[in-house]
Each structure stands twice: as C-alpha cells, then as structure tokens.
Write a protein that holds these residues in place. Structure first.
Motif, PDB file in Angstrom:
ATOM      1  N   GLY A 117       0.791  -1.222   0.000  1.00 29.54           N
ATOM      2  CA  GLY A 117       0.000   0.000   0.000  1.00 29.54           C
ATOM      3  C   GLY A 117       0.825   1.274   0.000  1.00 29.54           C
ATOM      4  N   THR A 118       2.136   1.152   0.085  1.00 29.15           N
ATOM      5  CA  THR A 118       3.001   2.342   0.101  1.00 29.15           C
ATOM      6  C   THR A 118       3.020   3.035  -1.252  1.00 29.15           C
ATOM      7  N   GLY A 119       3.076   2.254  -2.314  1.00 30.69           N
ATOM      8  CA  GLY A 119       3.161   2.820  -3.657  1.00 30.69           C
ATOM      9  C   GLY A 119       4.605   3.064  -4.057  1.00 30.69           C
ATOM     10  N   VAL A 120       4.775   3.690  -5.217  1.00 33.61           N
ATOM     11  CA  VAL A 120       6.118   3.991  -5.719  1.00 33.61           C
ATOM     12  C   VAL A 120       6.456   5.420  -5.319  1.00 33.61           C
ATOM     13  N   ILE A 121       7.382   5.559  -4.375  1.00 33.14           N
ATOM     14  CA  ILE A 121       7.823   6.882  -3.949  1.00 33.14           C
ATOM     15  C   ILE A 121       9.239   7.051  -4.499  1.00 33.14           C
ATOM     16  N   ALA A 122       9.339   7.730  -5.644  1.00 34.54           N
ATOM     17  CA  ALA A 122      10.625   7.886  -6.327  1.00 34.54           C
ATOM     18  C   ALA A 122      10.532   9.026  -7.328  1.00 34.54           C
ATOM     19  N   GLY A 123      11.685   9.548  -7.701  1.00 35.00           N
ATOM     20  CA  GLY A 123      11.746  10.620  -8.688  1.00 35.00           C
ATOM     21  C   GLY A 123      11.552  10.095 -10.105  1.00 35.00           C
ATOM     22  N   GLY A 124      11.499  11.005 -11.067  1.00 40.49           N
ATOM     23  CA  GLY A 124      11.160  10.716 -12.460  1.00 40.49           C
ATOM     24  C   GLY A 124      11.856   9.537 -13.104  1.00 40.49           C
ATOM     25  N   PRO A 125      13.194   9.576 -13.288  1.00 44.50           N
ATOM     26  CA  PRO A 125      13.851   8.465 -13.977  1.00 44.50           C
ATOM     27  C   PRO A 125      13.710   7.137 -13.231  1.00 44.50           C
ATOM     28  N   MET A 126      13.796   7.151 -11.898  1.00 46.25           N
ATOM     29  CA  MET A 126      13.663   5.916 -11.112  1.00 46.25           C
ATOM     30  C   MET A 126      12.233   5.395 -11.184  1.00 46.25           C
ATOM     31  N   ARG A 127      11.264   6.295 -11.149  1.00 52.29           N
ATOM     32  CA  ARG A 127       9.848   5.905 -11.219  1.00 52.29           C
ATOM     33  C   ARG A 127       9.572   5.141 -12.514  1.00 52.29           C
ATOM     34  N   ALA A 128      10.138   5.618 -13.621  1.00 44.30           N
ATOM     35  CA  ALA A 128       9.950   4.939 -14.912  1.00 44.30           C
ATOM     36  C   ALA A 128      10.490   3.516 -14.856  1.00 44.30           C
ATOM     37  N   VAL A 129      11.661   3.330 -14.233  1.00 43.93           N
ATOM     38  CA  VAL A 129      12.255   1.994 -14.110  1.00 43.93           C
ATOM     39  C   VAL A 129      11.343   1.093 -13.288  1.00 43.93           C
ATOM     40  N   PHE A 130      10.849   1.588 -12.139  1.00 44.83           N
ATOM     41  CA  PHE A 130      10.031   0.766 -11.247  1.00 44.83           C
ATOM     42  C   PHE A 130       8.692   0.406 -11.884  1.00 44.83           C
ATOM     43  N   GLU A 131       8.097   1.335 -12.618  1.00 42.78           N
ATOM     44  CA  GLU A 131       6.797   1.058 -13.249  1.00 42.78           C
ATOM     45  C   GLU A 131       6.930   0.008 -14.352  1.00 42.78           C
ATOM     46  N   THR A 132       8.016   0.067 -15.123  1.00 49.87           N
ATOM     47  CA  THR A 132       8.197  -0.945 -16.174  1.00 49.87           C
ATOM     48  C   THR A 132       8.602  -2.290 -15.582  1.00 49.87           C
ATOM     49  N   LEU A 133       9.262  -2.267 -14.427  1.00 46.88           N
ATOM     50  CA  LEU A 133       9.701  -3.495 -13.760  1.00 46.88           C
ATOM     51  C   LEU A 133       8.541  -4.219 -13.084  1.00 46.88           C
ATOM     52  N   GLY A 134       7.528  -3.468 -12.657  1.00 45.10           N
ATOM     53  CA  GLY A 134       6.379  -4.072 -11.987  1.00 45.10           C
ATOM     54  C   GLY A 134       6.420  -3.912 -10.475  1.00 45.10           C
ATOM     55  N   LEU A 135       7.306  -3.073  -9.957  1.00 44.62           N
ATOM     56  CA  LEU A 135       7.347  -2.809  -8.520  1.00 44.62           C
ATOM     57  C   LEU A 135       6.152  -1.941  -8.143  1.00 44.62           C
ATOM     58  N   GLN A 136       5.450  -2.342  -7.077  1.00 43.77           N
ATOM     59  CA  GLN A 136       4.287  -1.572  -6.640  1.00 43.77           C
ATOM     60  C   GLN A 136       4.557  -0.809  -5.356  1.00 43.77           C
ATOM     61  N   GLY A 144      22.878  11.662  -5.607  1.00 40.02           N
ATOM     62  CA  GLY A 144      23.964  12.353  -6.304  1.00 40.02           C
ATOM     63  C   GLY A 144      23.456  13.154  -7.482  1.00 40.02           C
ATOM     64  N   SER A 145      24.013  12.856  -8.643  1.00 40.83           N
ATOM     65  CA  SER A 145      23.706  13.561  -9.884  1.00 40.83           C
ATOM     66  C   SER A 145      22.227  13.415 -10.244  1.00 40.83           C
ATOM     67  N   SER A 146      21.653  14.465 -10.827  1.00 46.57           N
ATOM     68  CA  SER A 146      20.264  14.381 -11.282  1.00 46.57           C
ATOM     69  C   SER A 146      20.193  14.101 -12.780  1.00 46.57           C
ATOM     70  N   ASN A 147      21.339  13.843 -13.403  1.00 45.84           N
ATOM     71  CA  ASN A 147      21.394  13.491 -14.821  1.00 45.84           C
ATOM     72  C   ASN A 147      20.612  12.188 -15.023  1.00 45.84           C
ATOM     73  N   PRO A 148      19.556  12.196 -15.875  1.00 53.53           N
ATOM     74  CA  PRO A 148      18.715  10.999 -16.020  1.00 53.53           C
ATOM     75  C   PRO A 148      19.477   9.740 -16.445  1.00 53.53           C
ATOM     76  N   TYR A 149      20.509   9.903 -17.281  1.00 48.80           N
ATOM     77  CA  TYR A 149      21.287   8.747 -17.726  1.00 48.80           C
ATOM     78  C   TYR A 149      21.982   8.084 -16.537  1.00 48.80           C
ATOM     79  N   ASN A 150      22.625   8.894 -15.692  1.00 51.67           N
ATOM     80  CA  ASN A 150      23.336   8.350 -14.536  1.00 51.67           C
ATOM     81  C   ASN A 150      22.375   7.790 -13.492  1.00 51.67           C
ATOM     82  N   VAL A 151      21.217   8.431 -13.312  1.00 49.88           N
ATOM     83  CA  VAL A 151      20.237   7.947 -12.329  1.00 49.88           C
ATOM     84  C   VAL A 151      19.697   6.581 -12.764  1.00 49.88           C
TER      85      VAL A 151
END
Length: 193
Positions: A117-136, A144-151
């Motif tokens: 019930g917590t949900g996905v609490i993450a920033g933009g690039p990480m959120r995309a990874v978790f949603e495609t992975l199936g993490l709920q 560190g860096s906010s560069n999307p490639y490095n994140v």
C-alpha cells in the motif's frame, strides 16, 4: 475483406507475431535531448532518447538511441532496451527483498523495500524503471547527480545487487526454510532486547 474478418474472428491476424511480442513490454520515455554536431556549413541537429522497457513481471532494461528525427531515436532506444533486459527478483511480485544502494558515476541511489500500500515513492527516472519493472511498493532516493542517464544506470546497478532468499540459500547450500527461520529468530531476539 471477408477473409480478413474471418481471420480476425479466429484470432489469426495473418502472421503478426511481432505485434503480440511487442505488446508484452511497456516502454517509458525517460529523457529526450537535442544535440548538435558542428560541421563546415553550420550545425547539424539530432535527437538523443533514453527509454526504459519492461514486462511488469520482474524484467526491465534501458536503451539509448540517437537519430535526426525524434520517433526514430525513440525506436532505436526501445530496440536497444529490449536487447538489454535484466531479471530482478521481487518479493511477492510487488517489492524488493532488501534495501540496496547503487551508483554509476556521480549518480547514487538508495532503494528500500516497502509495506503493502506504500506505492512507488521515487523521482522521475527511477519511477519509470520501477513502473516498467512491476514494482508496486518501493521507497527510493537519488542522492547524487540528477542526470537521467546516470540515475537510470545507478538504479539498474542497485537492482543488479538484489538477491532473493532462494539464491542466497543455494549459495550457502542450505534450505530456504532454514534461512527464513534464522531470520525470524533474529527478529525475535531484537524485540526481546
């Protein structure tokens, strides 16, 4: 026309197997960047795309593509992501087995398992990874860096170090139940103290 309708009723679309394979994956565009190459006559502009692809059942990958047009860059990135899929063990198909830290260059991320019930609490690039992975249920922090490639690369580095109890038990040559009972006994000792 009538032949096509008959085939569609049967569920046969005349060899469109590739279309069905593509539909099993979910893709998310994380970042698009306009890049320039300086040539004799001026600048040549192109587009670079970062895409994350996953089946929402524990497999995900990311890819980078560059082309003169945006759709072509996205297509190249998606193809690269499908070629680089990795499997991540999930607990109950919804969260991580344990907290984990990952880094790539200056990109540092910390991922924590979360209660239902917590949900996905993450920033933009990480959120995309978790949603495609199936993490709920997951809590994540980019440190560190906010560069999307490095994140994205740091997130995949963290997920690469994720271990399931089954793999740990196999490595130690013990049964999963013995490993789980040790874990419960350790929790009981902490509560008693």
């Amino acid at each position: 026309m009538a032949e096509r309708e008959r085939r569609e009723k049967r569920g046969d679309r005349g060899g469109r197997r590739e279309e069905r394979e593509a539909s099993e994956f979910v893709d998310k565009l994380v970042h698009i960047n306009r890049v320039a190459k300086v040539v004799k006559g001026g600048r040549r502009f192109a587009f670079a795309a970062l895409v994350v692809v996953g089946d929402q059942k524990g497999r995900a990958g990311f890819g980078h593509g560059k082309a003169r047009e945006v759709p072509e860059a996205i297509r190249k990135a998606t193809d690269a992501a499908k070629r680089a899929l990795t499997r991540v063990p999930l607990r109950e198909g919804r969260t991580l087995h344990h907290d984990v830290y990952g880094r790539h260059g200056a990109g540092k991320v910390f991922l924590r398992a979360a209660a239902p019930g917590t949900g996905v609490i993450a920033g933009g690039p990480m959120r995309a990874v978790f949603e495609t992975l199936g993490l709920q249920d997951v809590v994540a922090k980019s440190l560190g860096s906010s560069n999307p490639y490095n994140v994205v690369r740091a997130t995949f580095d963290a997920l690469k170090h994720q271990d399931s109890p089954r793999s740990v038990a196999a490595r130690r040559n013990i049964k999963v139940s013995a490993l789980q009972s040790r874990r419960r006994d350790g929790d009981a000792e902490q509560v008693a103290e």
